[in-house]
Design a protein around this motif. Structure first.
Motif, PDB file in Angstrom:
ATOM      1  N   HIS A   1      -5.113  18.263  28.096  1.00 41.29           N
ATOM      2  CA  HIS A   1      -6.536  18.154  28.391  1.00 41.29           C
ATOM      3  C   HIS A   1      -7.286  17.654  27.157  1.00 41.29           C
ATOM      4  O   HIS A   1      -6.752  17.615  26.059  1.00 41.29           O
ATOM      5  N   GLN A   2      -8.494  17.278  27.359  1.00 42.16           N
ATOM      6  CA  GLN A   2      -9.477  17.117  26.291  1.00 42.16           C
ATOM      7  C   GLN A   2     -10.414  18.313  26.369  1.00 42.16           C
ATOM      8  O   GLN A   2     -10.750  18.775  27.467  1.00 42.16           O
ATOM      9  N   ASP A   3     -10.881  18.799  25.239  1.00 43.69           N
ATOM     10  CA  ASP A   3     -11.864  19.879  25.302  1.00 43.69           C
ATOM     11  C   ASP A   3     -13.118  19.425  26.043  1.00 43.69           C
ATOM     12  O   ASP A   3     -13.752  20.210  26.754  1.00 43.69           O
ATOM     13  N   SER A   4     -13.461  18.156  25.900  1.00 43.66           N
ATOM     14  CA  SER A   4     -14.612  17.624  26.642  1.00 43.66           C
ATOM     15  C   SER A   4     -14.400  17.690  28.147  1.00 43.66           C
ATOM     16  O   SER A   4     -15.370  17.683  28.912  1.00 43.66           O
ATOM     17  N   GLY A   5     -13.142  17.759  28.581  1.00 45.29           N
ATOM     18  CA  GLY A   5     -12.855  17.851  30.007  1.00 45.29           C
ATOM     19  C   GLY A   5     -13.316  19.145  30.633  1.00 45.29           C
ATOM     20  O   GLY A   5     -13.409  19.249  31.859  1.00 45.29           O
ATOM     21  N   TYR A   6     -13.598  20.144  29.801  1.00 44.57           N
ATOM     22  CA  TYR A   6     -14.116  21.416  30.301  1.00 44.57           C
ATOM     23  C   TYR A   6     -15.648  21.456  30.250  1.00 44.57           C
ATOM     24  O   TYR A   6     -16.239  22.498  30.553  1.00 44.57           O
ATOM     25  N   VAL A   7     -16.246  20.351  29.862  1.00 39.27           N
ATOM     26  CA  VAL A   7     -17.714  20.270  29.819  1.00 39.27           C
ATOM     27  C   VAL A   7     -18.132  19.239  30.873  1.00 39.27           C
ATOM     28  O   VAL A   7     -18.111  19.510  32.060  1.00 39.27           O
ATOM     29  N   HIS A   8     -18.486  18.048  30.456  1.00 40.28           N
ATOM     30  CA  HIS A   8     -18.793  16.944  31.357  1.00 40.28           C
ATOM     31  C   HIS A   8     -18.792  15.682  30.511  1.00 40.28           C
ATOM     32  O   HIS A   8     -18.583  15.729  29.292  1.00 40.28           O
TER      33      HIS A   8
ATOM     34  N   VAL B   1      -0.042  23.972  19.153  1.00 37.42           N
ATOM     35  CA  VAL B   1      -0.805  22.920  19.800  1.00 37.42           C
ATOM     36  C   VAL B   1      -0.064  21.600  19.573  1.00 37.42           C
ATOM     37  O   VAL B   1       0.507  21.358  18.504  1.00 37.42           O
ATOM     38  N   TYR B   2      -0.011  20.798  20.616  1.00 35.27           N
ATOM     39  CA  TYR B   2       0.579  19.457  20.565  1.00 35.27           C
ATOM     40  C   TYR B   2      -0.547  18.447  20.749  1.00 35.27           C
ATOM     41  O   TYR B   2      -1.304  18.535  21.729  1.00 35.27           O
TER      42      TYR B   2
ATOM     43  N   ASP C   1       4.999  11.291  26.991  1.00 28.61           N
ATOM     44  CA  ASP C   1       4.900  11.596  25.561  1.00 28.61           C
ATOM     45  C   ASP C   1       4.746  13.105  25.383  1.00 28.61           C
ATOM     46  O   ASP C   1       3.813  13.699  25.914  1.00 28.61           O
ATOM     47  N   PRO C   2       5.662  13.762  24.640  1.00 30.72           N
ATOM     48  CA  PRO C   2       5.565  15.218  24.489  1.00 30.72           C
ATOM     49  C   PRO C   2       4.486  15.658  23.520  1.00 30.72           C
ATOM     50  O   PRO C   2       4.161  16.854  23.446  1.00 30.72           O
ATOM     51  N   GLY C   3       3.909  14.720  22.775  1.00 29.72           N
ATOM     52  CA  GLY C   3       2.904  15.079  21.803  1.00 29.72           C
ATOM     53  C   GLY C   3       3.498  15.495  20.472  1.00 29.72           C
ATOM     54  O   GLY C   3       4.711  15.658  20.322  1.00 29.72           O
ATOM     55  N   MET C   4       2.636  15.662  19.506  1.00 31.05           N
ATOM     56  CA  MET C   4       3.021  15.999  18.139  1.00 31.05           C
ATOM     57  C   MET C   4       2.707  17.466  17.879  1.00 31.05           C
ATOM     58  O   MET C   4       1.539  17.865  17.866  1.00 31.05           O
ATOM     59  N   PRO C   5       3.724  18.328  17.698  1.00 27.30           N
ATOM     60  CA  PRO C   5       3.441  19.739  17.431  1.00 27.30           C
ATOM     61  C   PRO C   5       2.836  19.905  16.042  1.00 27.30           C
ATOM     62  O   PRO C   5       3.276  19.282  15.078  1.00 27.30           O
ATOM     63  N   VAL C   6       1.828  20.734  15.949  1.00 31.66           N
ATOM     64  CA  VAL C   6       1.185  21.011  14.663  1.00 31.66           C
ATOM     65  C   VAL C   6       1.618  22.412  14.234  1.00 31.66           C
ATOM     66  O   VAL C   6       1.166  23.412  14.791  1.00 31.66           O
TER      67      VAL C   6
ATOM     68  N   ILE D   1      -6.529  14.278  23.256  1.00 28.10           N
ATOM     69  CA  ILE D   1      -5.729  14.923  24.292  1.00 28.10           C
ATOM     70  C   ILE D   1      -4.732  15.866  23.622  1.00 28.10           C
ATOM     71  O   ILE D   1      -4.057  15.497  22.665  1.00 28.10           O
ATOM     72  N   HIS D   2      -4.637  17.081  24.138  1.00 31.17           N
ATOM     73  CA  HIS D   2      -3.732  18.063  23.545  1.00 31.17           C
ATOM     74  C   HIS D   2      -3.302  19.096  24.585  1.00 31.17           C
ATOM     75  O   HIS D   2      -3.887  19.200  25.660  1.00 31.17           O
ATOM     76  N   ARG D   3      -2.268  19.823  24.246  1.00 31.97           N
ATOM     77  CA  ARG D   3      -1.754  20.906  25.081  1.00 31.97           C
ATOM     78  C   ARG D   3      -1.205  21.969  24.145  1.00 31.97           C
ATOM     79  O   ARG D   3      -1.195  21.783  22.924  1.00 31.97           O
ATOM     80  N   SER D   4      -0.734  23.082  24.693  1.00 24.24           N
ATOM     81  CA  SER D   4      -0.011  24.044  23.872  1.00 24.24           C
ATOM     82  C   SER D   4       1.182  24.580  24.644  1.00 24.24           C
ATOM     83  O   SER D   4       1.154  24.670  25.874  1.00 24.24           O
ATOM     84  N   GLY D   5       2.225  24.907  23.899  1.00 27.16           N
ATOM     85  CA  GLY D   5       3.458  25.377  24.515  1.00 27.16           C
ATOM     86  C   GLY D   5       3.437  26.870  24.763  1.00 27.16           C
ATOM     87  O   GLY D   5       2.490  27.572  24.414  1.00 27.16           O
ATOM     88  N   PRO D   6       4.510  27.402  25.370  1.00 21.50           N
ATOM     89  CA  PRO D   6       4.585  28.837  25.657  1.00 21.50           C
ATOM     90  C   PRO D   6       4.915  29.631  24.409  1.00 21.50           C
ATOM     91  O   PRO D   6       5.508  29.119  23.457  1.00 21.50           O
ATOM     92  N   ASN D   7       4.532  30.887  24.421  1.00 20.68           N
ATOM     93  CA  ASN D   7       4.931  31.815  23.365  1.00 20.68           C
ATOM     94  C   ASN D   7       6.222  32.499  23.811  1.00 20.68           C
ATOM     95  O   ASN D   7       6.217  33.335  24.723  1.00 20.68           O
ATOM     96  N   LEU D   8       7.325  32.144  23.176  1.00 21.09           N
ATOM     97  CA  LEU D   8       8.634  32.663  23.547  1.00 21.09           C
ATOM     98  C   LEU D   8       9.104  33.768  22.604  1.00 21.09           C
ATOM     99  O   LEU D   8      10.273  34.147  22.623  1.00 21.09           O
ATOM    100  N   THR D   9       8.189  34.289  21.795  1.00 19.98           N
ATOM    101  CA  THR D   9       8.532  35.365  20.870  1.00 19.98           C
ATOM    102  C   THR D   9       8.095  36.703  21.446  1.00 19.98           C
ATOM    103  O   THR D   9       7.543  36.776  22.547  1.00 19.98           O
TER     104      THR D   9
END
Length: 255
Positions: free
Chosen positions: A124-131, A154-155, A186-191, A206-214
């Motif tokens: 998503h884009q953060d702007s996608g949650y606004v307008h 975050v990716y 494209d899987p994105g670039m993990p930070v 555009i960004h996403r975040s992965g699951p917490n597997l810990t």
């Protein structure tokens, strides 16, 4: 005698990277006191979200799912001690480097993931949650724990990888209420950053975040700022917060 923490400087290279690619990182930017403050309020954010779901008799509310992922917003209104961070010299430095001489607090929230494979967050884009009718704003994604590949980083899709520098339409995933704007490969670039780091990026990256597997929480604090008062889509009232932070480059907020 108490000494003030040294505020990291956003370099010219980082400023250029923000313009060219939409993001940069300040590693270990928070002082020990700032990190302790944000961690201390994180528990309150989870407790408040659980209480709100209890009151409504549900286990999911908005983007939050009980025991899995929590999006607790505008906590600073209940916990005013957060103002010391939101309007700190550190945040002023980042805002000047990205937004310029004028800045407003737009939004703030905790994003906390428990250890569960179902804690991803969609592209998503953060702007996608606004307008679409606003200038891009600034997101400061602040790691309160060391971020690894296993606990939900975050990716990012920087501008050069996405080819996108402006708002694009999103589609809602009704299962989890996520807004989604990218369906490519494209899987994105993990930070991957240590606790106390600030990942600064534009609201149209555009960004996403992965699951917490810990088996531990992954805690992030989001502080978001705009160069203008962002209003609702019809322009009738402000969206979120609209507290002035910087005017002509000077901090004008009550800390």
């Amino acid at each position: 005698m108490t000494t003030m923490p040294t505020v990291p400087t956003v370099t010219q290279a980082q400023r250029r990277q923000y313009v060219d690619e939409g993001w940069f990182v300040l590693e270990r930017a928070l002082s020990d006191d700032q990190l302790a403050l944000l961690r201390g309020v994180a528990d309150y954010a989870v407790t408040s979200a659980d209480a709100q779901m209890d009151a409504e008799g549900v286990d999911a509310l908005g983007l939050t799912t009980r025991g899995k992922r929590y999006f607790s917003s505008m906590i600073y209104r209940d916990r005013p001690e957060l103002r010391a961070f939101l309007f700190s010299d550190l945040m002023a430095e980042v805002c000047r480097a990205t937004l310029g001489e004028e800045a407003y607090l737009f939004w703030e929230q905790y994003v906390i993931k428990a250890g569960d494979p179902d804690t991803t967050f969609a592209w998503h884009q953060d702007s996608g949650y606004v307008h679409e009718n606003h200038a891009p704003y600034l997101t400061c994604w602040i790691a309160l724990d060391d971020i690894t590949l296993d606990n939900g980083p975050v990716y990012l899709l920087p501008y050069s990888r996405s080819g996108i520098r402006s708002y694009i339409r999103h589609v809602r995933d009704d299962r989890v209420n996520d807004q989604v704007c990218y369906f490519g490969s494209d899987p994105g670039m993990p930070v991957l950053v240590p606790a106390g780091s600030v990942v600064a990026f534009s609201s149209v990256v555009i960004h996403r975040s992965g699951p917490n597997l810990t088996d531990r929480l992954r805690r992030v604090y989001l502080a978001q700022y705009s160069g203008e008062v962002i209003t609702t889509a019809d322009g009738s009232e402000p969206w979120g917060s609209f507290e002035p932070f910087l005017h002509e480059g000077r901090v004008v907020a009550d800390r």
